[in-house]
Design a protein around this motif. Structure first.
Motif, short mmCIF file in Angstrom:
data_model
loop_
_atom_site.label_atom_id
_atom_site.label_comp_id
_atom_site.label_asym_id
_atom_site.label_seq_id
_atom_site.Cartn_x
_atom_site.Cartn_y
_atom_site.Cartn_z
N ALA A 1 -11.62 -1.04 -7.09
CA ALA A 1 -10.66 -2.00 -7.65
C ALA A 1 -10.98 -2.34 -9.10
O ALA A 1 -10.06 -2.65 -9.88
CB ALA A 1 -10.65 -3.27 -6.80
N SER A 2 -12.24 -2.29 -9.48
CA SER A 2 -12.63 -2.69 -10.84
C SER A 2 -12.86 -1.50 -11.77
O SER A 2 -13.36 -1.68 -12.88
CB SER A 2 -13.90 -3.54 -10.79
N GLU B 1 2.60 2.17 -8.38
CA GLU B 1 1.75 1.20 -9.06
C GLU B 1 2.54 0.05 -9.67
O GLU B 1 2.20 -1.12 -9.49
CB GLU B 1 0.93 1.90 -10.14
N ILE C 1 -5.75 -3.83 -12.43
CA ILE C 1 -5.93 -3.51 -11.02
C ILE C 1 -4.71 -2.75 -10.51
O ILE C 1 -3.58 -3.20 -10.67
CB ILE C 1 -6.14 -4.80 -10.20
N LYS C 2 -4.95 -1.63 -9.90
CA LYS C 2 -3.88 -0.86 -9.27
C LYS C 2 -3.72 -1.36 -7.84
O LYS C 2 -4.41 -0.90 -6.92
CB LYS C 2 -4.21 0.63 -9.30
N TRP C 3 -2.83 -2.31 -7.67
CA TRP C 3 -2.72 -3.00 -6.39
C TRP C 3 -2.30 -2.08 -5.25
O TRP C 3 -2.69 -2.29 -4.11
CB TRP C 3 -1.73 -4.15 -6.52
N LEU D 1 -14.85 -0.54 -2.14
CA LEU D 1 -13.58 -1.19 -2.47
C LEU D 1 -13.70 -1.97 -3.77
O LEU D 1 -12.80 -1.91 -4.63
CB LEU D 1 -13.17 -2.13 -1.33
N TYR D 2 -14.79 -2.69 -3.95
CA TYR D 2 -15.00 -3.46 -5.17
C TYR D 2 -15.09 -2.54 -6.39
O TYR D 2 -14.47 -2.80 -7.44
CB TYR D 2 -16.28 -4.29 -5.04
N GLY E 1 -11.90 6.95 -4.19
CA GLY E 1 -12.46 5.66 -3.78
C GLY E 1 -13.73 5.73 -2.97
O GLY E 1 -14.18 4.69 -2.45
N VAL F 1 -5.52 -0.50 -4.16
CA VAL F 1 -6.41 -1.51 -3.58
C VAL F 1 -5.96 -1.87 -2.17
O VAL F 1 -6.77 -1.93 -1.23
CB VAL F 1 -6.46 -2.77 -4.48
N SER G 1 0.82 -1.21 0.00
CA SER G 1 0.00 0.00 0.00
C SER G 1 0.86 1.26 0.00
O SER G 1 0.33 2.36 -0.17
CB SER G 1 -0.92 0.00 1.22
N HIS H 1 -6.77 0.90 0.18
CA HIS H 1 -8.20 0.90 0.51
C HIS H 1 -8.51 -0.19 1.53
O HIS H 1 -9.30 0.02 2.46
CB HIS H 1 -9.03 0.71 -0.76
#
Length: 269
Positions: free
Chosen positions: A224-225, A30, A231-233, A220-221, A57, A236, A26, A239
């Motif tokens: 993330a989508s 990216e 996906i930008k981990w 969050l869903y 977000g 995510v 986190s 978050h």
């Protein structure tokens, strides 16, 4: 000593490593976070990632809705469930015992989604936080009833009889005698409920409509989508960390009460 070492070794891959993976990624950029490595970031991006979660977000919207669902539903389930448990624990009628087993069976049986949606639509509550909260209350009552009934059965009935002799009504007996005695076990049930309700995704996805009603798992869903690239981990994971912070605060505040409730429950059992 050996068992503590073994427990620690067991916890490292299943608890410590995932937690470290989430926290450290986190704080990465990216591209580096996409590697999902456990190494320290080459370039720290903590403020950028967490600011992006807050800005893009819908974090505070999800936090508000999660609190609006979790707080009243947990209080309602604990109050109604403990009242029902008191009735079941003190009743000798077969009908009451049958209702108790039906209530406890609801822990194992999944809620009927289609009839629930139909009922909420009939009541004009489909897609709203109020309708979702009613579903949560109805489906979580069984766990509190099951948890509290055995606790009450281990308590002396003379306390309630003494209150009745003094002229206390059933409601007064519950709030003045039973509720203070049930506080430890209700703390345990409350923490379990908060974790369960806070992390609920499946029924929130089915029963809530619109981004203005989204809870934290739904924000969050969506977050993330939302990217078309992938996906930008890093975002995510940021978050997920922020979603987990309220649960961590609840645990830190209530851990002593939870341990006391588990201890007293074990002694009464």
């Amino acid at each position: 000593m050996i068992k503590y070492v073994l427990l620690t070794l067991f916890a490292i891959p299943w608890v410590v490593l995932p937690l470290w993976l989430m926290l450290i990624n986190s704080a990465k950029r990216e591209g580096e976070a996409a590697l999902l490595s456990v190494t320290l970031p080459k370039e720290w991006a903590v403020l950028h990632n967490y600011a992006a979660v807050i800005r893009d977000g819908d974090y505070f919207t999800g936090l508000r809705n999660s609190l609006l669902v979790a707080v009243p539903t947990v209080l309602a389930v604990l109050l109604l469930g403990s009242m029902a448990a008191w009735g079941y624990a003190r009743s000798t009628k077969r009908r009451s015992q049958l209702f108790f087993y039906i209530s406890a069976l609801s822990i194992l049986l999944p809620p009927a989604v289609i009839p629930t949606i139909y009922l909420l639509t009939t009541l004009n509550l489909d897609g709203s936080l109020g309708g979702y909260s009613l579903m949560v209350v109805g489906t979580r009552l069984g766990s509190v009833i099951f948890l509290t009934t055995g606790f009450i059965r281990g308590m002396p009935v003379e306390l309630e009889e003494a209150a009745a002799i003094d002229g206390a009504s059933r409601i007064r007996t519950y709030f003045s005698v039973m509720l203070p005695l049930l506080r430890p076990i209700l703390f345990v049930g409350g923490v379990l409920l908060v974790i369960n309700i806070w992390n609920d995704f499946f029924f929130a996805l089915l029963l809530l409509r619109g981004s203005e009603n989204a809870t934290l798992p739904l924000t969050l869903y969506s977050f993330a989508s939302s990217s078309f690239v992938g996906i930008k981990w890093n975002l995510v994971f940021a978050h997920v960390v922020m979603t987990s912070l309220p649960l961590l605060a609840v645990y830190l505040v209530a851990q002593r009460q939870v341990l006391a409730g588990l201890t007293e429950g074990g002694l009464k059992g």
